[in-house]
Design a protein around this motif. Structure first.
Motif, PDB file in Angstrom:
ATOM      1  N   ALA A   1      18.100   1.220  15.597  1.00 26.46           N
ATOM      2  CA  ALA A   1      17.210   1.204  16.847  1.00 26.46           C
ATOM      3  C   ALA A   1      18.143   0.512  18.089  1.00 26.46           C
ATOM      4  O   ALA A   1      18.552  -0.616  17.834  1.00 26.46           O
ATOM      5  CB  ALA A   1      15.811   0.667  16.716  1.00 26.46           C
ATOM      6  N   HIS A   2      17.826   1.170  19.138  1.00 24.78           N
ATOM      7  CA  HIS A   2      18.461   0.527  20.337  1.00 24.78           C
ATOM      8  C   HIS A   2      17.405  -0.287  21.286  1.00 24.78           C
ATOM      9  O   HIS A   2      16.712   0.379  22.249  1.00 24.78           O
ATOM     10  CB  HIS A   2      19.076   1.446  21.227  1.00 24.78           C
ATOM     11  N   LEU A   3      16.981  -1.530  20.624  1.00 25.93           N
ATOM     12  CA  LEU A   3      15.918  -2.066  21.538  1.00 25.93           C
ATOM     13  C   LEU A   3      15.938  -2.210  22.855  1.00 25.93           C
ATOM     14  O   LEU A   3      15.332  -2.227  23.597  1.00 25.93           O
ATOM     15  CB  LEU A   3      15.660  -3.327  20.389  1.00 25.93           C
ATOM     16  N   ASP A   4      17.343  -2.551  23.295  1.00 23.28           N
ATOM     17  CA  ASP A   4      17.557  -2.972  24.551  1.00 23.28           C
ATOM     18  C   ASP A   4      17.684  -1.731  25.565  1.00 23.28           C
ATOM     19  O   ASP A   4      17.678  -1.852  26.639  1.00 23.28           O
ATOM     20  CB  ASP A   4      18.962  -3.625  24.798  1.00 23.28           C
ATOM     21  N   LEU A   5      17.521  -0.556  24.868  1.00 22.87           N
ATOM     22  CA  LEU A   5      17.593   0.599  25.951  1.00 22.87           C
ATOM     23  C   LEU A   5      16.151   1.325  25.964  1.00 22.87           C
ATOM     24  O   LEU A   5      16.258   2.302  26.703  1.00 22.87           O
ATOM     25  CB  LEU A   5      18.569   1.553  25.250  1.00 22.87           C
ATOM     26  N   TYR A   6      15.048   0.636  25.467  1.00 19.85           N
ATOM     27  CA  TYR A   6      13.881   1.244  25.773  1.00 19.85           C
ATOM     28  C   TYR A   6      13.312   0.730  27.279  1.00 19.85           C
ATOM     29  O   TYR A   6      14.159  -0.232  27.674  1.00 19.85           O
ATOM     30  CB  TYR A   6      12.791   0.563  24.848  1.00 19.85           C
ATOM     31  N   PRO A   7      12.258   1.669  27.957  1.00 20.82           N
ATOM     32  CA  PRO A   7      11.961   1.457  29.179  1.00 20.82           C
ATOM     33  C   PRO A   7      11.477  -0.384  29.181  1.00 20.82           C
ATOM     34  O   PRO A   7      11.943  -0.861  30.335  1.00 20.82           O
ATOM     35  CB  PRO A   7      10.893   2.258  29.399  1.00 20.82           C
ATOM     36  N   ASP A   8      11.046  -0.779  28.290  1.00 21.13           N
ATOM     37  CA  ASP A   8      10.380  -2.272  28.291  1.00 21.13           C
ATOM     38  C   ASP A   8      10.821  -2.782  26.899  1.00 21.13           C
ATOM     39  O   ASP A   8       9.949  -2.983  26.119  1.00 21.13           O
ATOM     40  CB  ASP A   8       8.878  -2.059  28.401  1.00 21.13           C
ATOM     41  N   PRO A   9      12.003  -3.236  26.996  1.00 21.93           N
ATOM     42  CA  PRO A   9      12.525  -3.781  25.731  1.00 21.93           C
ATOM     43  C   PRO A   9      11.790  -4.792  25.138  1.00 21.93           C
ATOM     44  O   PRO A   9      11.645  -5.173  23.840  1.00 21.93           O
ATOM     45  CB  PRO A   9      14.039  -4.219  26.057  1.00 21.93           C
ATOM     46  N   ALA A  10      11.320  -5.928  25.991  1.00 21.73           N
ATOM     47  CA  ALA A  10      10.716  -7.081  25.617  1.00 21.73           C
ATOM     48  C   ALA A  10       9.543  -6.534  24.719  1.00 21.73           C
ATOM     49  O   ALA A  10       8.967  -7.091  23.816  1.00 21.73           O
ATOM     50  CB  ALA A  10      10.362  -7.921  26.627  1.00 21.73           C
ATOM     51  N   THR A  11       8.500  -5.668  25.458  1.00 21.45           N
ATOM     52  CA  THR A  11       7.402  -5.360  25.065  1.00 21.45           C
ATOM     53  C   THR A  11       7.600  -4.753  23.660  1.00 21.45           C
ATOM     54  O   THR A  11       6.981  -4.637  22.579  1.00 21.45           O
ATOM     55  CB  THR A  11       6.607  -4.446  25.795  1.00 21.45           C
ATOM     56  N   THR A  12       8.576  -3.649  23.438  1.00 23.94           N
ATOM     57  CA  THR A  12       8.828  -3.100  22.282  1.00 23.94           C
ATOM     58  C   THR A  12       9.161  -4.240  21.125  1.00 23.94           C
ATOM     59  O   THR A  12       8.950  -3.786  19.848  1.00 23.94           O
ATOM     60  CB  THR A  12      10.222  -1.964  22.487  1.00 23.94           C
ATOM     61  N   THR A  13      10.099  -4.878  21.432  1.00 24.19           N
ATOM     62  CA  THR A  13      10.540  -6.043  20.413  1.00 24.19           C
ATOM     63  C   THR A  13       9.019  -6.757  19.993  1.00 24.19           C
ATOM     64  O   THR A  13       9.095  -7.109  18.940  1.00 24.19           O
ATOM     65  CB  THR A  13      11.422  -6.995  21.116  1.00 24.19           C
ATOM     66  N   GLN A  14       8.392  -7.346  20.979  1.00 20.80           N
ATOM     67  CA  GLN A  14       7.190  -7.992  20.496  1.00 20.80           C
ATOM     68  C   GLN A  14       6.384  -7.058  19.555  1.00 20.80           C
ATOM     69  O   GLN A  14       5.541  -7.574  18.831  1.00 20.80           O
ATOM     70  CB  GLN A  14       6.228  -8.342  21.769  1.00 20.80           C
ATOM     71  N   GLU A  15       6.175  -5.861  19.777  1.00 22.68           N
ATOM     72  CA  GLU A  15       5.407  -4.826  19.007  1.00 22.68           C
ATOM     73  C   GLU A  15       5.999  -4.868  17.562  1.00 22.68           C
ATOM     74  O   GLU A  15       5.453  -4.894  16.501  1.00 22.68           O
ATOM     75  CB  GLU A  15       5.334  -3.603  19.677  1.00 22.68           C
ATOM     76  N   CYS A  16       7.265  -4.651  17.515  1.00 24.16           N
ATOM     77  CA  CYS A  16       8.119  -4.970  16.116  1.00 24.16           C
ATOM     78  C   CYS A  16       7.643  -5.966  15.503  1.00 24.16           C
ATOM     79  O   CYS A  16       7.474  -5.910  14.227  1.00 24.16           O
ATOM     80  CB  CYS A  16       9.607  -4.803  16.514  1.00 24.16           C
ATOM     81  N   VAL A  17       7.732  -7.176  16.100  1.00 20.66           N
ATOM     82  CA  VAL A  17       7.285  -8.427  15.372  1.00 20.66           C
ATOM     83  C   VAL A  17       5.800  -8.602  15.097  1.00 20.66           C
ATOM     84  O   VAL A  17       5.312  -8.784  13.911  1.00 20.66           O
ATOM     85  CB  VAL A  17       7.557  -9.784  16.482  1.00 20.66           C
ATOM     86  N   ARG A  18       4.714  -7.931  15.876  1.00 22.70           N
ATOM     87  CA  ARG A  18       3.499  -7.806  15.777  1.00 22.70           C
ATOM     88  C   ARG A  18       3.330  -6.940  14.408  1.00 22.70           C
ATOM     89  O   ARG A  18       2.419  -7.333  13.540  1.00 22.70           O
ATOM     90  CB  ARG A  18       2.708  -7.229  16.811  1.00 22.70           C
ATOM     91  N   ARG A  19       4.020  -5.920  14.284  1.00 17.09           N
ATOM     92  CA  ARG A  19       3.915  -5.102  12.892  1.00 17.09           C
ATOM     93  C   ARG A  19       4.769  -5.460  11.760  1.00 17.09           C
ATOM     94  O   ARG A  19       4.626  -4.996  10.643  1.00 17.09           O
ATOM     95  CB  ARG A  19       4.249  -3.846  13.457  1.00 17.09           C
TER      96      ARG A  19
END
Length: 245
Positions: free
Chosen positions: A6-24
């Motif tokens: 996954a290209h986490l740094d290339l999502y529109p909101d990388p920080a929120t996407t990363t946090q959601e991965c952690v939450r899940r």
């Protein structure tokens, strides 16, 4: 769930996407397309114990970023994961082919020199040259062929070479992708999203969308979704044990 590409740094909101991965509680291999992107991308997941950041130099950027090979080598001791690397045989990249090959071969040499790395590898329209390079660079580590789309003969060569595969919802949405996957060793497959680039039904995939790939694999393997998920976890443990921390 496991997202091995996954290209986490290339999502529109990388920080929120990363946090959601952690939450899940996802295991995510966060790949980069240039060495200079690695530090910032790794910082996104600095407190996430199940997210790893790979050092990459994407073949589509090899021509313009070949000067970052020195930085790649400097960073290599800091991660046991490398990617996205490889070759791209698309006609629009024909003029960069020689540079792509040189960069890929140099990266494989670097990986071998440090004892091997887990590598996630791009091989669009270039499966045979990628397999040739991996054979020539034996000792570079564990190769995971991301979204493999070669011929049945090339697939058999990859299987015989002991390589791994990562498959995602976009690949498994088509009959050809499912047929290729059905012929991959069950114990050498992992799931991926390839988000935000990969899409299904007109929307970008996120790491948690690998659940769709789990469901497809359960159907292909004729097992329950829980059994498919258990198999994938066994595969991840086996892959990550190949290269010591």
């Amino acid at each position: 769930m496991i997202d091995l590409h996954a290209h986490l740094d290339l999502y529109p909101d990388p920080a929120t996407t990363t946090q959601e991965c952690v939450r899940r509680n996802l295991f995510v291999l966060s790949v980069t397309t240039t060495p200079s992107a690695w530090s910032g991308t790794a910082a996104l997941a600095k407190s996430a114990t199940r997210i790893r950041t790979a050092i990459g130099l994407h073949p589509q950027l090899a021509q313009e970023r070949q000067s970052e090979l020195g930085l790649f080598q400097d960073l290599l001791p800091r991660s046991k994961y490398v990617g996205e690397i490889g070759l791209d045989g698309g006609p629009e990249l024909k003029s960069t082919w020689d540079t792509q090959c040189r960069v890929f071969e140099e990266i494989l040499r670097m990986c071998k020199a440090v004892g091997g790395r887990i590598m996630t590898i791009h091989s669009r329209r270039a499966a045979t040259p990628v397999l040739d390079a991996l054979a020539a660079g034996d000792g570079a580590g564990a190769a995971v062929l991301h979204w493999f789309s070669g011929t049945r003969r090339e697939l058999q060569r990859a299987v015989d070479g002991g390589y791994w595969f990562s498959v995602g919802p976009a690949m498994l949405a088509g009959e050809r992708g499912r047929t290729l996957t059905a012929n991959m060793p069950k114990d050498r497959i992992l799931t991926e999203s390839d988000g935000p680039f990969a899409q299904t039904e007109g929307r970008s995939l996120y790491p948690w969308d690998v659940v769709e790939a789990e469901r497809a694999l359960a159907q292909i393997w004729n097992v329950t979704e829980d059994e498919a998920r258990d198999q994938l976890m066994q595969n991840l443990r086996a892959l990550t044990s190949i290269i010591p921390q």
